[in-house]
Motif scaffolding. Structure first.
Motif, PDB file in Angstrom:
ATOM      1  N   MET B   1       0.821  -1.194   0.000  1.00 26.11           N
ATOM      2  CA  MET B   1       0.000   0.000   0.000  1.00 26.11           C
ATOM      3  C   MET B   1       0.864   1.256   0.000  1.00 26.11           C
ATOM      4  O   MET B   1       0.721   2.140  -0.814  1.00 26.11           O
ATOM      5  N   GLU B   2       1.821   1.318   0.934  1.00 27.70           N
ATOM      6  CA  GLU B   2       2.639   2.532   1.019  1.00 27.70           C
ATOM      7  C   GLU B   2       3.846   2.382   0.110  1.00 27.70           C
ATOM      8  O   GLU B   2       4.386   1.287  -0.053  1.00 27.70           O
ATOM      9  N   ASP B   3       4.257   3.456  -0.467  1.00 29.40           N
ATOM     10  CA  ASP B   3       5.469   3.412  -1.280  1.00 29.40           C
ATOM     11  C   ASP B   3       6.686   3.291  -0.373  1.00 29.40           C
ATOM     12  O   ASP B   3       6.661   3.719   0.780  1.00 29.40           O
ATOM     13  N   PRO B   4       7.787   2.747  -0.901  1.00 31.65           N
ATOM     14  CA  PRO B   4       9.004   2.678  -0.067  1.00 31.65           C
ATOM     15  C   PRO B   4       9.567   4.087   0.143  1.00 31.65           C
ATOM     16  O   PRO B   4       9.277   4.993  -0.646  1.00 31.65           O
ATOM     17  N   PRO B   5      10.362   4.282   1.207  1.00 33.33           N
ATOM     18  CA  PRO B   5      10.885   5.642   1.460  1.00 33.33           C
ATOM     19  C   PRO B   5      11.789   6.080   0.304  1.00 33.33           C
ATOM     20  O   PRO B   5      12.569   5.297  -0.221  1.00 33.33           O
ATOM     21  N   SER B   6      11.645   7.350  -0.075  1.00 33.72           N
ATOM     22  CA  SER B   6      12.355   7.800  -1.272  1.00 33.72           C
ATOM     23  C   SER B   6      13.836   7.990  -0.956  1.00 33.72           C
ATOM     24  O   SER B   6      14.215   8.332   0.159  1.00 33.72           O
ATOM     25  N   ALA B   7      14.652   7.781  -1.991  1.00 32.20           N
ATOM     26  CA  ALA B   7      16.106   7.765  -1.768  1.00 32.20           C
ATOM     27  C   ALA B   7      16.654   9.174  -1.546  1.00 32.20           C
ATOM     28  O   ALA B   7      17.567   9.358  -0.750  1.00 32.20           O
ATOM     29  N   ASN B   8      16.092  10.160  -2.229  1.00 35.04           N
ATOM     30  CA  ASN B   8      16.695  11.498  -2.122  1.00 35.04           C
ATOM     31  C   ASN B   8      15.891  12.432  -1.242  1.00 35.04           C
ATOM     32  O   ASN B   8      16.086  13.624  -1.256  1.00 35.04           O
ATOM     33  N   GLY B   9      14.960  11.901  -0.471  1.00 34.51           N
ATOM     34  CA  GLY B   9      14.283  12.716   0.534  1.00 34.51           C
ATOM     35  C   GLY B   9      13.193  13.610  -0.020  1.00 34.51           C
ATOM     36  O   GLY B   9      12.528  14.305   0.734  1.00 34.51           O
ATOM     37  N   ALA B  15       1.017  12.359  -3.857  1.00 39.76           N
ATOM     38  CA  ALA B  15       1.045  11.022  -3.266  1.00 39.76           C
ATOM     39  C   ALA B  15       0.803  11.092  -1.766  1.00 39.76           C
ATOM     40  O   ALA B  15       0.082  10.260  -1.194  1.00 39.76           O
ATOM     41  N   GLU B  16       1.383  12.134  -1.114  1.00 39.76           N
ATOM     42  CA  GLU B  16       1.162  12.278   0.326  1.00 39.76           C
ATOM     43  C   GLU B  16      -0.303  12.507   0.630  1.00 39.76           C
ATOM     44  O   GLU B  16      -0.863  11.950   1.583  1.00 39.76           O
ATOM     45  N   PHE B  17      -0.947  13.334  -0.209  1.00 39.31           N
ATOM     46  CA  PHE B  17      -2.361  13.618   0.015  1.00 39.31           C
ATOM     47  C   PHE B  17      -3.195  12.347  -0.122  1.00 39.31           C
ATOM     48  O   PHE B  17      -4.063  12.037   0.702  1.00 39.31           O
ATOM     49  N   MET B  18      -2.896  11.572  -1.194  1.00 37.43           N
ATOM     50  CA  MET B  18      -3.682  10.350  -1.393  1.00 37.43           C
ATOM     51  C   MET B  18      -3.477   9.372  -0.245  1.00 37.43           C
ATOM     52  O   MET B  18      -4.407   8.693   0.202  1.00 37.43           O
TER      53      MET B  18
END
Lengths: 177, 165
Positions: B1-9, B15-18
């Motif tokens: 469901m959640e995306d993996p943490p992004s590499a460059n911050g 996406a955060e809103f959804m």
């Protein structure tokens, strides 16, 4: 009756009157006075309502409540290895609690049915073998014609004894003529 | 469901809103399940049944019907287990195909060979016997296959001599 209603009646206007048997019914006050009101039958509709109430209140709602409670607060079992030296009972092989309950209290276990079938086959096989042996013996006797089997009548005296007992009881009760 | 943490911050506000919208529904439900439902459940277990091995059909006397019944039941259970094994191997091969497209011919070759072998063995034992599981038919099929192989070599290499039967 109030005056205006009487006037309405005398004018022959349609009046809605409540029927003691059922709901409202249009009655035209013209010439007849019926005690039994001729109307379409509401028997099917009443029976339909009875069935709906029966199956929903006594069937669907209790079943839904029980199933919801069982799924929420008892929940399915988790899979585990059989501990050493422990023989699980038949109902412990199912995950869902309702299936487990049925396996424990209602249904025969796999092992029970299996062993019943084995026993049944054993008995039937025994009788089959006896019949086959009897058939072979009769055939041999017919071939060789060397036994006095035709003189031997297999007889039990069970029936004769019972008849004798009955006759004696009858004579005791009702006497001889 | 959640995306993996992004590499460059960097974050994606859409996406955060959804994900925040998703959480408004998910959080209460998860809380209810973990605090109210799961805590009040008794911890019970279930097991997978293990069956003892009984004599197979080739070890039974011909007039012993009880032994034959037991061999038949064991054959049925073994057939279920073997079908599940074939299903697992097939599923692994299919998953490899889907995830390795378009390199599947190279990367899934071993799984394909395994699946071919497993399904060939399964069909050798259980196929072409008709709709009813009959352990005696399976036994006779094995016997006929061994005779044929003795006369003509391995199955699939053709009959040596039609008249030699």
């Amino acid at each position: 009756m109030t005056k205006d209603r009487l006037a309405d009646l005398q004018a022959g206007i349609l009046v809605l009157r409540s029927n003691p048997n059922n709901a409202l019914q249009v009655v035209r006050q013209m010439s007849e006075h019926r005690t039994m009101h001729i109307k379409p039958s509401r028997w099917s509709w009443n029976r339909f309502k009875d069935f709906m109430h029966f199956y929903i209140m006594l069937g669907a709602i209790p079943a839904a409540l029980v199933i919801t409670y069982v799924n929420l607060f008892i929940g399915p079992a988790r899979l585990a290895e059989i501990p050493e030296g422990y023989v699980p009972e038949a109902h412990e092989y199912f995950p869902h609690p309702i299936t487990r309950w049925m396996a424990k209290h209602i249904n025969k276990s796999y092992q029970q049915e299996y062993e019943l079938m084995c026993h049944h086959i054993y008995e039937v096989e025994y009788e089959q073998k006896l019949r086959k042996a009897e058939h072979r013996i009769k055939q041999k006797m017919a071939e060789k014609q060397d036994t006095q089997a035709y003189y031997y009548q297999p007889v039990t005296s069970r029936n004769e004894r019972s008849i004798r007992v009955n006759t004696e009881t009858d004579i005791e009760m009702s006497g001889t003529n | 469901m959640e995306d993996p943490p992004s590499a460059n911050g960097k974050t994606n506000s859409y996406a955060e809103f959804m994900q925040a919208v998703y959480r408004t529904v998910d959080r209460p439900v998860t809380w209810f399940r973990e605090k109210v439902v799961v805590s009040n459940r008794p911890d019970h277990v279930y097991y997978h049944q293990k069956f003892r091995r009984v004599p197979t059909i080739d070890e039974c006397y011909t007039d012993d019907l009880v032994c034959r019944f037991e061999a038949q039941q064991q054959f049925n259970r073994d057939k279920l287990v073997d079908s599940e094994i074939v299903q697992l191997v097939r599923q692994r091969y299919k998953e490899c195909l889907i995830s390795e497209q378009p390199d599947h011919t190279r990367k899934c070759a071993k799984l394909m060979a395994d699946f071919q072998q497993v399904s060939e063995n399964f069909c050798m034992k259980y196929s072409d016997l008709g709709p009813l599981n009959n352990v005696k038919d399976a036994y006779m099929k094995q016997k006929h296959r061994m005779l044929w192989e003795r006369r003509h070599g391995k199955v699939g290499t053709g009959m040596k001599d039609q008249d030699a039967l």
